[in-house]
Motif scaffolding. Structure first.
Motif, PDB file in Angstrom:
ATOM      1  N   MET A   1       1.013  -1.158   0.673  1.00  0.00           N
ATOM      2  CA  MET A   1       0.398   0.264   0.043  1.00  0.00           C
ATOM      3  C   MET A   1       1.087   1.170   0.086  1.00  0.00           C
ATOM      4  O   MET A   1       1.690   0.906   1.153  1.00  0.00           O
ATOM      5  CB  MET A   1      -1.020  -0.146   1.031  1.00  0.00           C
ATOM      6  N   SER A   2       0.322   1.988  -0.802  1.00  0.00           N
ATOM      7  CA  SER A   2       1.164   3.501  -0.580  1.00  0.00           C
ATOM      8  C   SER A   2       0.940   4.586   0.029  1.00  0.00           C
ATOM      9  O   SER A   2      -0.319   4.500   0.365  1.00  0.00           O
ATOM     10  CB  SER A   2       0.902   3.763  -2.049  1.00  0.00           C
ATOM     11  N   GLN A   3       1.525   4.829   1.143  1.00  0.00           N
ATOM     12  CA  GLN A   3       1.351   5.350   2.352  1.00  0.00           C
ATOM     13  C   GLN A   3       0.936   7.130   1.382  1.00  0.00           C
ATOM     14  O   GLN A   3       0.118   7.618   2.473  1.00  0.00           O
ATOM     15  CB  GLN A   3       2.988   6.027   3.014  1.00  0.00           C
ATOM     16  N   LYS A   4       1.646   7.763   0.383  1.00  0.00           N
ATOM     17  CA  LYS A   4       0.954   8.607  -0.173  1.00  0.00           C
ATOM     18  C   LYS A   4      -0.752   8.279  -0.412  1.00  0.00           C
ATOM     19  O   LYS A   4      -1.949   9.095  -0.289  1.00  0.00           O
ATOM     20  CB  LYS A   4       1.476   9.163  -1.231  1.00  0.00           C
ATOM     21  N   ARG A   5      -1.571   6.928  -0.643  1.00  0.00           N
ATOM     22  CA  ARG A   5      -2.361   7.098  -0.961  1.00  0.00           C
ATOM     23  C   ARG A   5      -3.245   7.316   0.239  1.00  0.00           C
ATOM     24  O   ARG A   5      -4.369   7.125   0.295  1.00  0.00           O
ATOM     25  CB  ARG A   5      -2.766   5.589  -1.800  1.00  0.00           C
ATOM     26  N   SER A   6      -2.554   6.517   1.044  1.00  0.00           N
ATOM     27  CA  SER A   6      -3.148   5.755   1.899  1.00  0.00           C
ATOM     28  C   SER A   6      -3.646   7.285   2.949  1.00  0.00           C
ATOM     29  O   SER A   6      -4.584   7.544   3.507  1.00  0.00           O
ATOM     30  CB  SER A   6      -2.637   5.060   3.245  1.00  0.00           C
ATOM     31  N   GLN A   7      -2.426   8.841   3.195  1.00  0.00           N
ATOM     32  CA  GLN A   7      -2.624   9.903   3.437  1.00  0.00           C
ATOM     33  C   GLN A   7      -4.061  10.115   2.385  1.00  0.00           C
ATOM     34  O   GLN A   7      -5.070  10.855   2.900  1.00  0.00           O
ATOM     35  CB  GLN A   7      -1.324  10.264   3.443  1.00  0.00           C
ATOM     36  N   SER A   8      -4.206   9.853   0.836  1.00  0.00           N
ATOM     37  CA  SER A   8      -5.287  10.254  -0.144  1.00  0.00           C
ATOM     38  C   SER A   8      -6.404   9.863   0.749  1.00  0.00           C
ATOM     39  O   SER A   8      -7.395  10.820   0.715  1.00  0.00           O
ATOM     40  CB  SER A   8      -4.842   9.692  -1.306  1.00  0.00           C
ATOM     41  N   ARG A   9      -6.765   9.388   1.431  1.00  0.00           N
ATOM     42  CA  ARG A   9      -8.227   8.448   1.528  1.00  0.00           C
ATOM     43  C   ARG A   9      -7.991   8.931   2.940  1.00  0.00           C
ATOM     44  O   ARG A   9      -9.845   9.398   2.948  1.00  0.00           O
ATOM     45  CB  ARG A   9      -7.608   7.099   1.472  1.00  0.00           C
ATOM     46  N   ARG A  10      -7.299   9.009   3.881  1.00  0.00           N
ATOM     47  CA  ARG A  10      -7.823   9.724   5.328  1.00  0.00           C
ATOM     48  C   ARG A  10      -8.129  11.402   5.267  1.00  0.00           C
ATOM     49  O   ARG A  10      -8.634  11.534   5.693  1.00  0.00           O
ATOM     50  CB  ARG A  10      -6.091   9.882   5.979  1.00  0.00           C
ATOM     51  N   HIS A  11      -7.069  12.021   4.277  1.00  0.00           N
ATOM     52  CA  HIS A  11      -7.875  13.443   3.877  1.00  0.00           C
ATOM     53  C   HIS A  11      -9.239  13.260   3.328  1.00  0.00           C
ATOM     54  O   HIS A  11     -10.537  14.687   3.374  1.00  0.00           O
ATOM     55  CB  HIS A  11      -6.381  13.926   2.938  1.00  0.00           C
ATOM     56  N   ALA A  12      -9.747  12.493   2.472  1.00  0.00           N
ATOM     57  CA  ALA A  12     -10.891  12.383   1.435  1.00  0.00           C
ATOM     58  C   ALA A  12     -11.288  12.196   2.451  1.00  0.00           C
ATOM     59  O   ALA A  12     -12.900  12.250   2.730  1.00  0.00           O
ATOM     60  CB  ALA A  12     -10.669  11.343   0.535  1.00  0.00           C
ATOM     61  N   LEU A  13     -11.428  10.746   3.649  1.00  0.00           N
ATOM     62  CA  LEU A  13     -12.406  10.662   4.968  1.00  0.00           C
ATOM     63  C   LEU A  13     -13.248  11.869   5.106  1.00  0.00           C
ATOM     64  O   LEU A  13     -13.970  12.266   6.011  1.00  0.00           O
ATOM     65  CB  LEU A  13     -12.084   9.886   5.098  1.00  0.00           C
ATOM     66  N   GLN A  14     -12.037  12.915   5.613  1.00  0.00           N
ATOM     67  CA  GLN A  14     -12.246  13.541   6.196  1.00  0.00           C
ATOM     68  C   GLN A  14     -13.214  15.071   5.684  1.00  0.00           C
ATOM     69  O   GLN A  14     -13.375  15.741   6.358  1.00  0.00           O
ATOM     70  CB  GLN A  14     -10.679  14.383   6.989  1.00  0.00           C
ATOM     71  N   ALA A  15     -12.376  15.295   4.490  1.00  0.00           N
ATOM     72  CA  ALA A  15     -13.511  16.511   3.535  1.00  0.00           C
ATOM     73  C   ALA A  15     -14.810  15.618   3.633  1.00  0.00           C
ATOM     74  O   ALA A  15     -15.281  16.498   3.462  1.00  0.00           O
ATOM     75  CB  ALA A  15     -12.628  16.723   2.701  1.00  0.00           C
ATOM     76  N   LEU A  16     -15.394  14.642   3.423  1.00  0.00           N
ATOM     77  CA  LEU A  16     -16.492  14.265   2.821  1.00  0.00           C
ATOM     78  C   LEU A  16     -17.155  14.628   3.893  1.00  0.00           C
ATOM     79  O   LEU A  16     -18.484  14.266   3.933  1.00  0.00           O
ATOM     80  CB  LEU A  16     -16.196  12.461   2.500  1.00  0.00           C
TER      81      LEU A  16
END
Length: 144
Positions: A1-16
């Motif tokens: 798993m890409s750490q950057k991709r994981s961070q993208s999901r984390r930020h997207a979750l917070q934004a959603l």
């Protein structure tokens, strides 16, 4: 798993979650995150896709989740609802991401942000959704 991709999901979750709770404009939310976060630490295009893709396909995603839920989507905890919608979007529209990665990432988000046993709920729902949405991929996996 890409750490950057994981961070993208984390930020997207917070934004959603923010969008879900406040009904704020998606563009404003995205701009806020891009201003406040170190954009070198996550994949901005993936974040943008998740943030805009989930609301664009909301009815479809909720219909996809409905048979896997034991209650109405509106009754699901708001954090877990955002996680489920995010993961359902990835299952349906990001076939390049293995379904097990999507589920694992969602479970980790639920452990971090969700209720005490929310990760178990998220895991069970997404496992059922993956069997429908990624039928071929799930069917090709043999138990180890």
């Amino acid at each position: 798993m890409s750490q950057k991709r994981s961070q993208s999901r984390r930020h997207a979750l917070q934004a959603l979650y923010q969008w879900q709770m406040a009904g704020q404009n998606l563009g404003d939310i995205a701009n806020q995150f891009l201003e406040e976060q170190d954009i070198q630490r996550f994949e901005v295009p993936y974040f943008q896709d998740l943030l805009h893709g989930v609301p664009s396909h909301l009815t479809e995603l909720d219909e996809m989740l409905k048979p896997a839920l034991d209650r109405a989507i509106e009754s699901v905890d708001p954090v877990e609802r955002a996680i489920l919608r995010l993961a359902a979007y990835e299952l349906a529209y990001h076939l390049e991401v293995p379904y097990r990665v999507v589920i694992n990432e969602a479970v980790e988000l639920a452990k971090t942000f969700g209720a005490e046993q929310g990760h178990r709920f998220v895991n069970g729902v997404l496992d059922r959704v993956a069997k429908k949405v990624r039928q071929t991929e799930v069917g090709s996996k043999r138990p180890t």
